[in-house]
Motif scaffolding. Sequence first.
Motif, PDB file in Angstrom:
ATOM      1  N   ASN A  31      -1.053  56.758 -10.717  1.00  0.00           N
ATOM      2  CA  ASN A  31      -2.124  56.052 -10.020  1.00  0.00           C
ATOM      3  C   ASN A  31      -1.700  54.586  -9.925  1.00  0.00           C
ATOM      4  O   ASN A  31      -1.514  53.916 -10.936  1.00  0.00           O
ATOM      5  N   MET A  32      -1.536  54.110  -8.686  1.00  0.00           N
ATOM      6  CA  MET A  32      -0.886  52.825  -8.457  1.00  0.00           C
ATOM      7  C   MET A  32      -1.649  51.619  -9.021  1.00  0.00           C
ATOM      8  O   MET A  32      -1.073  50.546  -9.174  1.00  0.00           O
ATOM      9  N   ASP A  33      -2.936  51.806  -9.306  1.00  0.00           N
ATOM     10  CA  ASP A  33      -3.729  50.666  -9.783  1.00  0.00           C
ATOM     11  C   ASP A  33      -4.138  50.791 -11.243  1.00  0.00           C
ATOM     12  O   ASP A  33      -4.922  49.993 -11.740  1.00  0.00           O
ATOM     13  N   GLU A  34      -3.622  51.795 -11.904  1.00  0.00           N
ATOM     14  CA  GLU A  34      -3.926  51.934 -13.335  1.00  0.00           C
ATOM     15  C   GLU A  34      -2.789  51.332 -14.154  1.00  0.00           C
ATOM     16  O   GLU A  34      -1.664  51.165 -13.672  1.00  0.00           O
ATOM     17  N   ASP A  35      -3.083  51.060 -15.418  1.00  0.00           N
ATOM     18  CA  ASP A  35      -2.080  50.518 -16.335  1.00  0.00           C
ATOM     19  C   ASP A  35      -0.858  51.434 -16.355  1.00  0.00           C
ATOM     20  O   ASP A  35      -0.957  52.617 -16.661  1.00  0.00           O
ATOM     21  N   ILE A  36       0.281  50.852 -16.037  1.00  0.00           N
ATOM     22  CA  ILE A  36       1.495  51.658 -15.869  1.00  0.00           C
ATOM     23  C   ILE A  36       1.928  52.293 -17.184  1.00  0.00           C
ATOM     24  O   ILE A  36       2.465  53.409 -17.214  1.00  0.00           O
ATOM     25  N   ARG A  37       1.687  51.598 -18.283  1.00  0.00           N
ATOM     26  CA  ARG A  37       2.106  52.155 -19.576  1.00  0.00           C
ATOM     27  C   ARG A  37       1.301  53.398 -19.909  1.00  0.00           C
ATOM     28  O   ARG A  37       1.832  54.360 -20.453  1.00  0.00           O
ATOM     29  N   GLU A  38       0.010  53.356 -19.573  1.00  0.00           N
ATOM     30  CA  GLU A  38      -0.801  54.548 -19.830  1.00  0.00           C
ATOM     31  C   GLU A  38      -0.486  55.658 -18.835  1.00  0.00           C
ATOM     32  O   GLU A  38      -0.397  56.826 -19.196  1.00  0.00           O
ATOM     33  N   GLU A  39      -0.300  55.272 -17.578  1.00  0.00           N
ATOM     34  CA  GLU A  39      -0.001  56.268 -16.544  1.00  0.00           C
ATOM     35  C   GLU A  39       1.266  57.056 -16.884  1.00  0.00           C
ATOM     36  O   GLU A  39       1.331  58.256 -16.665  1.00  0.00           O
ATOM     37  N   CYS A  40       2.262  56.345 -17.392  1.00  0.00           N
ATOM     38  CA  CYS A  40       3.566  56.994 -17.629  1.00  0.00           C
ATOM     39  C   CYS A  40       3.830  57.229 -19.111  1.00  0.00           C
ATOM     40  O   CYS A  40       4.918  57.667 -19.490  1.00  0.00           O
ATOM     41  N   ASP A  41       2.841  56.944 -19.962  1.00  0.00           N
ATOM     42  CA  ASP A  41       2.997  57.128 -21.397  1.00  0.00           C
ATOM     43  C   ASP A  41       4.241  56.390 -21.919  1.00  0.00           C
ATOM     44  O   ASP A  41       5.100  56.987 -22.569  1.00  0.00           O
ATOM     45  N   LEU A  42       4.332  55.110 -21.599  1.00  0.00           N
ATOM     46  CA  LEU A  42       5.459  54.296 -22.056  1.00  0.00           C
ATOM     47  C   LEU A  42       5.066  53.557 -23.332  1.00  0.00           C
ATOM     48  O   LEU A  42       4.039  52.883 -23.353  1.00  0.00           O
ATOM     49  N   SER A  68       0.909  40.328 -17.601  1.00  0.00           N
ATOM     50  CA  SER A  68      -0.391  40.647 -16.996  1.00  0.00           C
ATOM     51  C   SER A  68      -0.276  40.754 -15.478  1.00  0.00           C
ATOM     52  O   SER A  68      -1.132  41.353 -14.830  1.00  0.00           O
ATOM     53  N   GLN A  69       0.800  40.219 -14.927  1.00  0.00           N
ATOM     54  CA  GLN A  69       0.980  40.301 -13.469  1.00  0.00           C
ATOM     55  C   GLN A  69       1.744  41.550 -13.041  1.00  0.00           C
ATOM     56  O   GLN A  69       1.933  41.783 -11.849  1.00  0.00           O
ATOM     57  N   VAL A  70       2.214  42.329 -14.009  1.00  0.00           N
ATOM     58  CA  VAL A  70       3.031  43.491 -13.641  1.00  0.00           C
ATOM     59  C   VAL A  70       2.557  44.781 -14.318  1.00  0.00           C
ATOM     60  O   VAL A  70       3.296  45.745 -14.388  1.00  0.00           O
ATOM     61  N   ASN A  71       1.310  44.786 -14.809  1.00  0.00           N
ATOM     62  CA  ASN A  71       0.906  45.935 -15.612  1.00  0.00           C
ATOM     63  C   ASN A  71       0.434  47.165 -14.839  1.00  0.00           C
ATOM     64  O   ASN A  71       0.048  48.162 -15.429  1.00  0.00           O
ATOM     65  N   THR A  72       0.417  47.087 -13.510  1.00  0.00           N
ATOM     66  CA  THR A  72       0.202  48.312 -12.727  1.00  0.00           C
ATOM     67  C   THR A  72       1.360  48.427 -11.738  1.00  0.00           C
ATOM     68  O   THR A  72       2.095  47.470 -11.510  1.00  0.00           O
ATOM     69  N   PHE A  73       1.467  49.609 -11.130  1.00  0.00           N
ATOM     70  CA  PHE A  73       2.541  49.825 -10.170  1.00  0.00           C
ATOM     71  C   PHE A  73       2.411  48.850  -8.991  1.00  0.00           C
ATOM     72  O   PHE A  73       3.365  48.185  -8.601  1.00  0.00           O
ATOM     73  N   ASN A  74       1.189  48.737  -8.444  1.00  0.00           N
ATOM     74  CA  ASN A  74       0.986  47.859  -7.287  1.00  0.00           C
ATOM     75  C   ASN A  74       1.229  46.387  -7.622  1.00  0.00           C
ATOM     76  O   ASN A  74       1.797  45.646  -6.826  1.00  0.00           O
TER      77      ASN A  74
END
Lengths: 90, 422
Positions: A31-42, A68-74
Amino acid sequence: MSSTYTQQNIQQIIIEAIQEAAPEIEQEDINMDEDIREECDLDSMDFINYLIALKKSTGVSIAEGDYSQVNTFNKMLNYLSAQLSKNPQA
Amino acid sequence: MTSTPSDKVKSSVAELEDITMPSLGADMTEGTLTQWLVKEGDKVNSGDIIAVLETQKGAIDMEVYSSGTITEILVEPVIEVPVGTILARIALAEPSNKIVKSVVPAVDKVNETSVPVVETSPVNKQVNVLDVKISDVKASPIARRLAKEQQINLTGIIGNGPQGAILLNDLTPLLTDKKQLNSKKLKFAGTTEQNMRNAIAVAMTKSKQEIPHFYLSVEVDITSAQQWLQQQNQTSPPEDHVILLALLLKALANSLVKYPKLNGFYQKDISQSDLPQGDHFEQVSAIHIGNVISLRQGGLVVPAIHDVDKLSITELMQGLRDITERSRSGHLRSSELMDATVTVTNMGERGADSVFGIIYPPQVAILGFGKVRDIVKVVNDDMVIAQVLTLSLSADHRVIDGMLAAKFLNYLAKKLQKPECL
């Protein structure tokens, strides 16, 4: 030299960097607007490896101050676009 | 360091040594040789990668632990063999001094020390997997081990292996313990993931049954450590980024220098009878910290970072990044999975407040790190907000007492108050 990156290029670069840390992830899983670490389990080590992979492919170095400026995919997409158009990699 | 190299027959000619399928941790029972990277006649140095293995832990680069010349390749890929199977032989450049051996978990030493070198000289290549001849009975190493564990007399059994050698499958019907039988059968039938699951089940069950664990924990204030990290990372590029785990590992290593009783192996004396008199704790001076890394497809590996007490924080971070990456890509080295002297499990990232691990034999301690939480703390009659995490320790009571464990944990907590000194 003008930027050779399109949005699509950058999107592909981000996906590939994520896959270095999390090989099984596909773009449609994210999900492009969700926290990338949670989305991808990083975990934090995966996240650093993701940023290092991005630095290798784009030359853009991201410090913790900018997390904080890069925490989602978008957000990452926008951040890299801005950085690369400002200072395109040779 | 107290190393007790096994007594070997010394001779003036080059000493031969067996290269066996390594046990990459107490939870590994077999491995597949997929590729040789050396051939007969090749000279190798200790630490060289000589083969690629496929194991329950993924693809592993197998190292050699002695220097010399490969005299014989006894097993051709691709083949799955039990841990302990002789894969090749090496003529040693120098008389054996088994530094690595002494820190290898003693899971599989049943046959090794009692075989005179002269007898292992190659006669019959075809039956190499099984030609470890101790008594007059031919049996594979795993069958022998099982027989010893289950007190099965091998004399008179004719197996299905070459020349009637007894294989594991020949023994399973004789097992009285049904559960054990089922788990063994399953282990050989399942998928890799199922294999890993079962391997973990067997190893952890054994640990819990054999090791008298006790547990304690302290809540440690890491406010200053977090501030220090933030300063370090604010402007540094990702490759110089330091994470909390690196500080925790470094503080742990420094604490183990002061409290060496938690660092080493509880060795079972399996050459003797079942009496525990021969069991002893072997303190180790090298500090190799095993890190539990969850694999994304399920299961886990526990590669070690070596000599953590001697690494700078930067080097330690490189080590952590490196093992994380190679755990995913399948290039962990065999030594990394064999020689951890203590283990750490870090559950904080996954949101658990604390974790009390199961000790990884033959180690005697496992540390657990929980997640970072904000709390209100009273300092000089004032309320302040502090960041804390729970440090936990599971320890082997055969070696360590509660008082020592408590002192150790408090020392570790104190070390974390001065991150700049780590």
